[in-house]
Design an enzyme around this catalytic site. Structure first.
Site, mmCIF file in Angstrom:
data_model
loop_
_atom_site.group_PDB
_atom_site.id
_atom_site.type_symbol
_atom_site.label_atom_id
_atom_site.label_comp_id
_atom_site.label_asym_id
_atom_site.label_seq_id
_atom_site.Cartn_x
_atom_site.Cartn_y
_atom_site.Cartn_z
ATOM 1 N N GLU A 102 0.815 -1.207 0.000
ATOM 2 C CA GLU A 102 0.000 0.000 0.000
ATOM 3 C C GLU A 102 0.852 1.261 0.000
ATOM 4 O O GLU A 102 1.952 1.294 0.533
ATOM 5 C CB GLU A 102 -0.909 0.002 1.231
ATOM 6 C CG GLU A 102 -1.973 -1.054 1.107
ATOM 7 C CD GLU A 102 -3.043 -0.937 2.180
ATOM 8 O OE1 GLU A 102 -3.982 -1.730 2.114
ATOM 9 O OE2 GLU A 102 -2.950 -0.070 3.051
ATOM 10 N N CYS A 115 3.273 8.441 1.466
ATOM 11 C CA CYS A 115 3.871 7.473 2.385
ATOM 12 C C CYS A 115 4.149 6.189 1.595
ATOM 13 O O CYS A 115 3.238 5.530 1.114
ATOM 14 C CB CYS A 115 2.885 7.230 3.526
ATOM 15 S SG CYS A 115 3.510 6.112 4.755
ATOM 16 N N CYS A 122 7.547 -7.084 7.097
ATOM 17 C CA CYS A 122 8.743 -6.592 7.790
ATOM 18 C C CYS A 122 9.192 -7.647 8.783
ATOM 19 O O CYS A 122 8.373 -8.292 9.419
ATOM 20 C CB CYS A 122 8.430 -5.278 8.527
ATOM 21 S SG CYS A 122 9.878 -4.568 9.357
ATOM 22 N N CYS A 126 7.917 -5.211 15.463
ATOM 23 C CA CYS A 126 7.592 -4.294 16.563
ATOM 24 C C CYS A 126 6.201 -4.658 17.086
ATOM 25 O O CYS A 126 5.308 -5.002 16.306
ATOM 26 C CB CYS A 126 7.633 -2.844 16.077
ATOM 27 S SG CYS A 126 9.269 -2.392 15.451
ATOM 28 N N CYS A 129 2.835 -3.004 15.587
ATOM 29 C CA CYS A 129 2.776 -2.699 14.150
ATOM 30 C C CYS A 129 2.129 -3.831 13.361
ATOM 31 O O CYS A 129 2.560 -4.989 13.447
ATOM 32 C CB CYS A 129 4.194 -2.438 13.634
ATOM 33 S SG CYS A 129 4.263 -2.227 11.850
ATOM 34 N N GLY A 176 7.403 -1.953 5.861
ATOM 35 C CA GLY A 176 8.792 -2.372 5.739
ATOM 36 C C GLY A 176 9.803 -1.468 6.417
ATOM 37 O O GLY A 176 9.501 -0.332 6.779
ATOM 38 N N GLU A 177 10.999 -1.992 6.575
ATOM 39 C CA GLU A 177 12.104 -1.243 7.176
ATOM 40 C C GLU A 177 13.056 -0.839 6.046
ATOM 41 O O GLU A 177 13.785 -1.677 5.498
ATOM 42 C CB GLU A 177 12.802 -2.119 8.216
ATOM 43 C CG GLU A 177 14.143 -1.596 8.688
ATOM 44 C CD GLU A 177 14.117 -0.146 9.140
ATOM 45 O OE1 GLU A 177 13.293 0.221 9.994
ATOM 46 O OE2 GLU A 177 14.943 0.639 8.625
ATOM 47 N N SER A 208 12.485 6.771 7.434
ATOM 48 C CA SER A 208 12.168 6.436 8.820
ATOM 49 C C SER A 208 12.714 5.047 9.135
ATOM 50 O O SER A 208 12.503 4.103 8.370
ATOM 51 C CB SER A 208 10.646 6.454 9.001
ATOM 52 O OG SER A 208 10.283 5.920 10.255
ATOM 53 N N SER A 230 12.289 5.885 14.778
ATOM 54 C CA SER A 230 11.105 5.390 15.486
ATOM 55 C C SER A 230 11.541 4.945 16.873
ATOM 56 O O SER A 230 12.000 3.823 17.053
ATOM 57 C CB SER A 230 10.512 4.205 14.712
ATOM 58 O OG SER A 230 9.942 4.674 13.518
ATOM 59 N N ASN A 309 -2.581 3.390 16.508
ATOM 60 C CA ASN A 309 -3.772 2.995 15.749
ATOM 61 C C ASN A 309 -4.064 1.530 16.010
ATOM 62 O O ASN A 309 -3.277 0.668 15.617
ATOM 63 C CB ASN A 309 -3.525 3.172 14.246
ATOM 64 C CG ASN A 309 -3.497 4.628 13.877
ATOM 65 O OD1 ASN A 309 -4.430 5.360 14.138
ATOM 66 N ND2 ASN A 309 -2.384 5.055 13.306
ATOM 67 N N CYS A 352 -1.260 4.990 9.961
ATOM 68 C CA CYS A 352 -0.004 4.296 10.239
ATOM 69 C C CYS A 352 -0.264 2.951 10.876
ATOM 70 O O CYS A 352 -1.080 2.828 11.761
ATOM 71 C CB CYS A 352 0.774 5.050 11.303
ATOM 72 S SG CYS A 352 1.672 6.379 10.680
HETATM 73 N N1 SAH Z 1 10.056 0.511 9.521
HETATM 74 C C1 SAH Z 1 10.165 1.912 9.587
HETATM 75 C C2 SAH Z 1 9.195 2.648 8.689
HETATM 76 C C3 SAH Z 1 7.798 2.110 8.613
HETATM 77 S S1 SAH Z 1 6.843 2.226 10.091
HETATM 78 C C4 SAH Z 1 10.047 2.381 11.023
HETATM 79 O O1 SAH Z 1 9.686 1.580 11.892
HETATM 80 O O2 SAH Z 1 10.346 3.530 11.256
HETATM 81 C C5 SAH Z 1 6.384 3.958 10.054
HETATM 82 C C6 SAH Z 1 5.950 4.520 11.411
HETATM 83 O O3 SAH Z 1 4.648 4.041 11.776
HETATM 84 C C7 SAH Z 1 6.885 4.123 12.533
HETATM 85 O O4 SAH Z 1 7.214 5.216 13.337
HETATM 86 C C8 SAH Z 1 6.070 3.110 13.253
HETATM 87 O O5 SAH Z 1 6.528 2.974 14.527
HETATM 88 C C9 SAH Z 1 4.669 3.659 13.139
HETATM 89 N N2 SAH Z 1 3.629 2.693 13.429
HETATM 90 C C10 SAH Z 1 3.623 1.387 13.134
HETATM 91 N N3 SAH Z 1 2.501 0.796 13.595
HETATM 92 C C11 SAH Z 1 1.772 1.756 14.184
HETATM 93 C C12 SAH Z 1 0.481 1.765 14.816
HETATM 94 N N4 SAH Z 1 -0.253 0.668 14.926
HETATM 95 N N5 SAH Z 1 0.043 2.937 15.285
HETATM 96 C C13 SAH Z 1 0.778 4.058 15.153
HETATM 97 N N6 SAH Z 1 1.995 4.107 14.586
HETATM 98 C C14 SAH Z 1 2.479 2.961 14.087
HETATM 99 FE FE1 SF4 Z 2 8.855 -3.015 10.709
HETATM 100 FE FE2 SF4 Z 2 8.629 -0.371 11.152
HETATM 101 FE FE3 SF4 Z 2 6.582 -2.043 11.635
HETATM 102 FE FE4 SF4 Z 2 8.727 -2.124 13.226
HETATM 103 S S1 SF4 Z 2 7.305 -0.379 12.956
HETATM 104 S S2 SF4 Z 2 7.638 -3.908 12.363
HETATM 105 S S3 SF4 Z 2 10.340 -1.718 11.755
HETATM 106 S S4 SF4 Z 2 7.484 -1.583 9.645
#
Ligand code: SAH
Ligand code: SF4
Length: 387
Positions: A102, A115, A122, A126, A129, A176-177, A208, A230, A309, A352
């Site tokens: 997406e 975005c 990924c 985390c 996520c 993704g990272e 990011s 992050s 979220n 997000c």
């Molecule tokens: N992998 C990278 C970039 C993608 S995630 C990273 O982790 O930075 C992009 C952002 O969305 C990150 O800051 C992540 O922590 C945040 N994010 C992921 N899941 C989320 C959620 N459920 N609610 C709010 N922010 C979230």
């Molecule tokens: Fe991967 Fe970023 Fe999600 Fe962590 S927050 S699982 S690094 S996409």
């Protein structure tokens, strides 16, 4: 650096979409043509949105026919384009191998932020996520990454002479990272900033990362985009739980690496963006805010608070509004520029961490949405544009 040609179906045709100017020059040299063709083709693809060689009128018919034989311009396929009532636009894209990713466009006044995803899934898992929950599938190619910008820009009519410039900013904050798909992400970001392509300023492209320190240490040698970290926790004990890669590369190491990157930029007034997803009762307490202020006291940062979220496979809850304001005001009183990311595109699940898990997942969500809409629980009907 990956200046390589990507071979896609049919096997012998090179996909020109993800190639840098240098990569295109090499390609033309290899097929016995003049290198200057690279700039022409680059402009046709990324400034005029060409997806075939017929349109390239400043190239001879013979060369166009030759290109048709050996090359192609192939972006991911748009499965769905969803337009939210608030102007947010989400693309569901099919990439090679049957996977879906997406891309989300978020307008905000004069600014339009895209975005962009860097991987299918990924591996870093985390705890908060949705992308992490689906595990890692594969890296996206440079063509699939820049293809997201190309598709979104085309959808706004941006890629034609005098077209509106809707995409002003890009954040590598989709699925993704990005630092785990280093070469392809760097190549794609360089195309975003290239004058013969999208010409987006380096101050408006942000990578990011959750903290892949060895890759971050290499980043400054190849690009000068903005950096977001992050963080999500003010100490290692808590961050180890939320962001597992912290066990390998703890906070102090990550912040030092980020600081080295930012200080190495030619215009060294830039700040690191700290992203902090606020989860109810987990990392949103006043002592966390105070600890964060202490931690970042000597680091050049601005802080972006993201209310968590919720999604189906998670028990976490969104931060309360009171805790959010309180957290923000503690940081602001400590002198930090602290913004709150408002949730956009609620009616299309564009927030997000809600980026698609699987098409099935999405189908279930749409069903949930339709059921809620039918019950009068959704503010606006979903505008669905089939492609
Ligand atoms: N992998 C990278 C970039 C993608 S995630 C990273 O982790 O930075 C992009 C952002 O969305 C990150 O800051 C992540 O922590 C945040 N994010 C992921 N899941 C989320 C959620 N459920 N609610 C709010 N922010 C979230
Ligand atoms: Fe991967 Fe970023 Fe999600 Fe962590 S927050 S699982 S690094 S996409």
């Amino acid at each position: 650096m990956a200046e390589r040609a990507e071979i896609v179906e049919p096997q012998t045709r090179v996909n020109l979409l993800g190639l840098s100017q240098a990569g295109l020059e090499d390609f033309f040299a290899q097929i016995g043509e003049k290198r200057f063709r690279a700039v022409q083709v680059l402009k046709w693809i990324h400034q005029m949105g060409a997806d075939n060689f017929d349109a390239m009128t400043n190239i001879s018919k013979n060369l166009r026919a030759k290109l048709q034989q050996v090359a192609q311009i192939k972006a991911p396929q748009v499965l769905q384009q969803l337009d939210s009532a608030d102007g947010t636009r989400k693309f569901l894209l099919q990439v090679a191998g049957g996977n879906a990713i997406e891309t989300v466009f978020i307008p905000d006044g004069e600014r339009g932020t895209l975005c962009v995803s860097s991987q299918v899934g990924c591996s870093l898992d985390c705890s908060f996520c949705a992308t992490g929950k689906q595990g890692f599938n594969r890296d996206l190619s440079a063509a699939e990454i820049i293809g997201q910008v190309w598709i979104a820009a085309r959808s706004f009519g941006q890629l034609r002479a005098g077209g509106p410039r809707r995409i002003t900013n890009v954040v590598m904050m989709g699925m993704g990272e990005p630092l785990l798909n280093f070469d392809n992400v760097v190549d794609a970001m360089n195309l975003m900033m290239h004058d013969n392509c999208y010409g987006i300023s380096k101050r408006r492209v942000t990578l990011s990362t959750s903290g892949v320190v060895p890759a971050l240490d290499r980043l400054g040698a190849v690009t000068d985009v903005c950096l977001a970290i992050s963080l999500h926790a003010p100490n290692d004990e808590l961050r180890n739980q939320l962001v597992p890669i912290n066990r390998k590369y703890p906070i102090a190491m990550l912040l030092q690496s980020a600081q080295r990157y930012i200080e190495g930029l030619p215009d060294n007034h830039r700040k690191i963006t700290i992203e902090y997803t606020l989860i109810d009762q987990v990392n949103d307490r006043p002592q966390h805010a105070r600890e964060l202020a202490q931690l970042l006291k000597h680091v050049p940062v601005k802080i972006n608070l993201i209310p968590f979220n919720p999604f189906a496979q998670s028990d976490y809850r969104r931060v309360s509004n009171t805790a959010l304001r309180n957290f923000q005001s503690i940081l602001m009183q400590a002198g930090f520029t602290t913004t709150v990311r408002t949730t956009r595109g609620d009616d299309i699940d564009a927030a997000c961490g809600q980026l698609a898990g699987s098409v099935n997942d999405r189908t279930r969500r749409s069903e949930r949405y339709r059921a809620r809409a039918a019950a009068g629980l959704e503010p606006q009907p979903l505008r669905f544009v089939a492609r």
